[in-house]
Design an enzyme around this catalytic site. Structure first.
Site, PDB file in Angstrom:
ATOM      1  NE  ARG A  98      -3.181   0.100   2.900  1.00  0.00           N
ATOM      2  CZ  ARG A  98      -4.364   0.698   2.788  1.00  0.00           C
ATOM      3  NH1 ARG A  98      -5.325   0.131   2.106  1.00  0.00           N
ATOM      4  NH2 ARG A  98      -4.598   1.842   3.371  1.00  0.00           N
ATOM      5  CG  ASP A 125       6.681  -9.743   2.484  1.00  0.00           C
ATOM      6  OD1 ASP A 125       7.163 -10.270   1.462  1.00  0.00           O
ATOM      7  OD2 ASP A 125       6.195 -10.404   3.422  1.00  0.00           O
ATOM      8  CG  HIS A 171       8.342  -8.533   5.988  1.00  0.00           C
ATOM      9  ND1 HIS A 171       7.497  -7.485   5.737  1.00  0.00           N
ATOM     10  CD2 HIS A 171       9.587  -8.075   5.695  1.00  0.00           C
ATOM     11  CE1 HIS A 171       8.193  -6.448   5.295  1.00  0.00           C
ATOM     12  NE2 HIS A 171       9.469  -6.777   5.272  1.00  0.00           N
ATOM     13  CG  ASP A 211      -4.598   1.726   6.752  1.00  0.00           C
ATOM     14  OD1 ASP A 211      -3.669   1.042   6.288  1.00  0.00           O
ATOM     15  OD2 ASP A 211      -5.338   2.424   6.054  1.00  0.00           O
ATOM     16  CG  ASP A 212      -0.642   3.134   6.561  1.00  0.00           C
ATOM     17  OD1 ASP A 212       0.258   2.334   6.311  1.00  0.00           O
ATOM     18  OD2 ASP A 212      -1.612   3.358   5.806  1.00  0.00           O
ATOM     19  CG  ASP A 290       1.256 -10.082  17.838  1.00  0.00           C
ATOM     20  OD1 ASP A 290       1.162 -11.173  17.237  1.00  0.00           O
ATOM     21  OD2 ASP A 290       0.370  -9.209  17.800  1.00  0.00           O
TER      22      ASP A 290
END
Ligand SMILES: *[C@@H]1O[C@H](CO)[C@@H](O)[C@H](O)[C@H]1NC(C)=O
Ligand SMILES: *[C@@H]1O[C@H](CO)[C@@H](O)[C@H](O)[C@H]1NC(C)=O
Ligand SMILES: *[C@@H]1O[C@H](CO)[C@@H](O)[C@H](O)[C@H]1NC(C)=O
Length: 446
Positions: A98, A125, A171, A211-212, A290
């Protein structure tokens, strides 16, 4: 401050000395009335000489002391700056497919005080060309590395829909190996400017709909300021910029400088050392890293240090996410806009010995109230209060009623330290705490 005090003491000594001489002189005169005038004159001369010599030597003493203190002060100041001088803290940003990763990079570059001290490395990635082009447009401001392993991952049939987690773990592991073994950095700050986060389906995870991530103006100052504490305190294993309970109304708006220890690994924006990576990389999991890292086998009783909240947070989600979880929690998390000069502050209070003593005392000295009293604003006295929980169900009920995160990982309530979840409610500090004789986390609480 200390200099002034020393001057004062020296001044007092001087006055005392002069007084002693003066009184000795008077005594001398009175007890020797029979002496001739010439004799007295001589004595006075000798005394005068003595006093003036004494004055001179006292002045020299003050001068020396002053020089000594000034030298010491400048030494202390330079060792304080040295503490941060040779430190290199690279930022590792994760990207996939993205182009909105640019929002995160724009902010990082905007606030970065020194490109040499804080190199930005974007690890991509997914081989998504548009995203690659976006990152390359930053030229020498960021470095791009690309995950070469794009092979399909074999996933057990019933975990097919969680394939994204496998890709993320692969990743992550690859990129951290690059940072520590290829670039040979000794510390890394991870920022999940993550696009593939959206694919996560775990509804009960903060990460699910992020999202970001954006960073706050004092992002770099925060990690640089806390770096010495991470190096010094073996019981800390990460510095985090994230607070799951960082909703508006649950944080102390007046205190963006507040830092806490937590047993709950927050992730998202965090700093780790090579020493920790050496411990983890050989057994790095294929998926769900995590949750894996929160297991006692990995955590080994260690804590992270975190900021009070996203309201004063260095790192927050862009409001592009959606879903129930987002609607309930993330939507209200706000980015810190105040700049806190962490490198100039004394953060020793976060070191385990000091923190455990002071924090535990403060918590268990606070007045006990019920969550209903808190909710209704029916507490007469000022200051922090404590709500006691004894069982898992009680904990779940109270957190739901107060709008806090209510989940556990490996028995640790989200954001807890020694079982205690601290938050703010109507301008008051509240500790949701177990009994003082708490024996440790119960792995069956989930
Ligand atoms: C006073 O003077 C006499 C003789 O001049 C001397 O013997 C005596 O020690 C003096 N007294 C004091 C207190 O100095
Ligand atoms: C990597 O860094 C360490 C210090 O952190 C240093 O001792 C070592 O020589 C470095 N290795 C390489 C290959 O540069
Ligand atoms: C820094 O804080 C610690 C712990 O609160 C305290 O013991 C120490 O004296 C402080 N240092 C300075 C220079 O103020």
């Amino acid at each position: 401050m200390r200099l002034k005090r020393t001057n004062l003491i020296l001044g007092l000594c001087l006055i005392t000395w002069a007084s002693v001489l003066y009184f000795a002189f008077l005594t001398h005169l009175s007890s020797n009335k029979s002496e001739t005038n010439g004799n007295v004159d001589r004595q006075i001369m000798i005394l005068e000489q003595g006093i003036s010599e004494q004055f001179k030597s006292n002045n020299d003493m003050i001068h020396d002391a002053r020089r000594f203190l000034e030298r010491k002060k400048s030494q202390e100041a330079s060792s304080h700056t040295k503490q941060f001088q040779d430190v290199k803290l690279p930022i590792l940003v994760f990207a996939c497919n993205r182009v909105s990763v640019s929002k995160c990079l724009d902010r990082l570059i905007q606030y970065r005080p020194d490109p040499d001290k804080f190199p930005i490395i974007v690890s991509q990635d997914c081989n998504h060309q548009e995203t690659t082009d976006t990152i390359k447009r930053y030229g020498s401001q960021v470095s791009l590395i690309q995950q070469p392993d794009q092979s399909d991952i074999q996933v057990p049939p019933k975990e097919k829909k969680f394939k994204g987690y496998f890709k993320i773990a692969r990743h992550y592991g690859w990129a951290l190996n690059q940072m520590f073994f290829n670039f040979n950095f000794s510390t890394v700050i991870i920022v999940e400017g993550l696009d593939f986060m959206k694919k996560k389906i775990d509804k009960n995870s903060t990460r699910a709909f992020v999202d970001d991530l954006e960073v706050a103006p004092d992002f770099f100052e925060y990690f640089l300021g806390t770096y010495p504490i991470l190096m010094r305190d073996q019981s800390l294993w990460c510095i985090s910029a994230w607070n799951d309970n960082g909703k508006e109304g649950l944080v102390d708006q007046e205190r963006p400088d507040l830092l806490y220890r937590t047993d709950f690994f927050p992730g998202l924006g965090w700093m780790l050392t090579k020493a920790l990576w050496l411990e983890l990389y050989t057994k790095w999991p294929r998926a769900y890293w995590d949750d894996w890292i929160r297991d006692p086998l990995q955590r080994k009783g260690r804590a992270c240090e975190k900021r009070d909240s996203c309201g004063h947070q260095t790192l927050c989600p862009v409001m592009a996410a959606s879903g129930m979880f987002f609607e309930k929690h993330l939507k209200y998390i706000k980015l810190n806009e105040k700049f806190v000069p962490f490198t100039k502050m004394n953060l020793s209070y976060l070191v385990k010995d000091v923190y455990d003593k002071d924090f535990i005392r403060d918590v268990y000295q606070s007045v006990i109230v019920s969550y209903q009293e808190l909710k209704d604003g029916k507490i007469a006295h000022e200051g922090p209060v404590r709500i006691v929980y004894r069982t898992k169900d009680e904990y779940k009920l109270i957190t739901k009623k107060l709008g806090l995160m209510d989940d556990f990982k490996s028995g640790v309530p989200r954001t807890a330290y020694r079982g205690i979840v601290t938050f703010h409610y109507n301008g008051r500090t509240v500790h949701l705490a177990p009994n003082l004789n708490w024996k440790g986390y119960d792995l069956t609480w989930s």
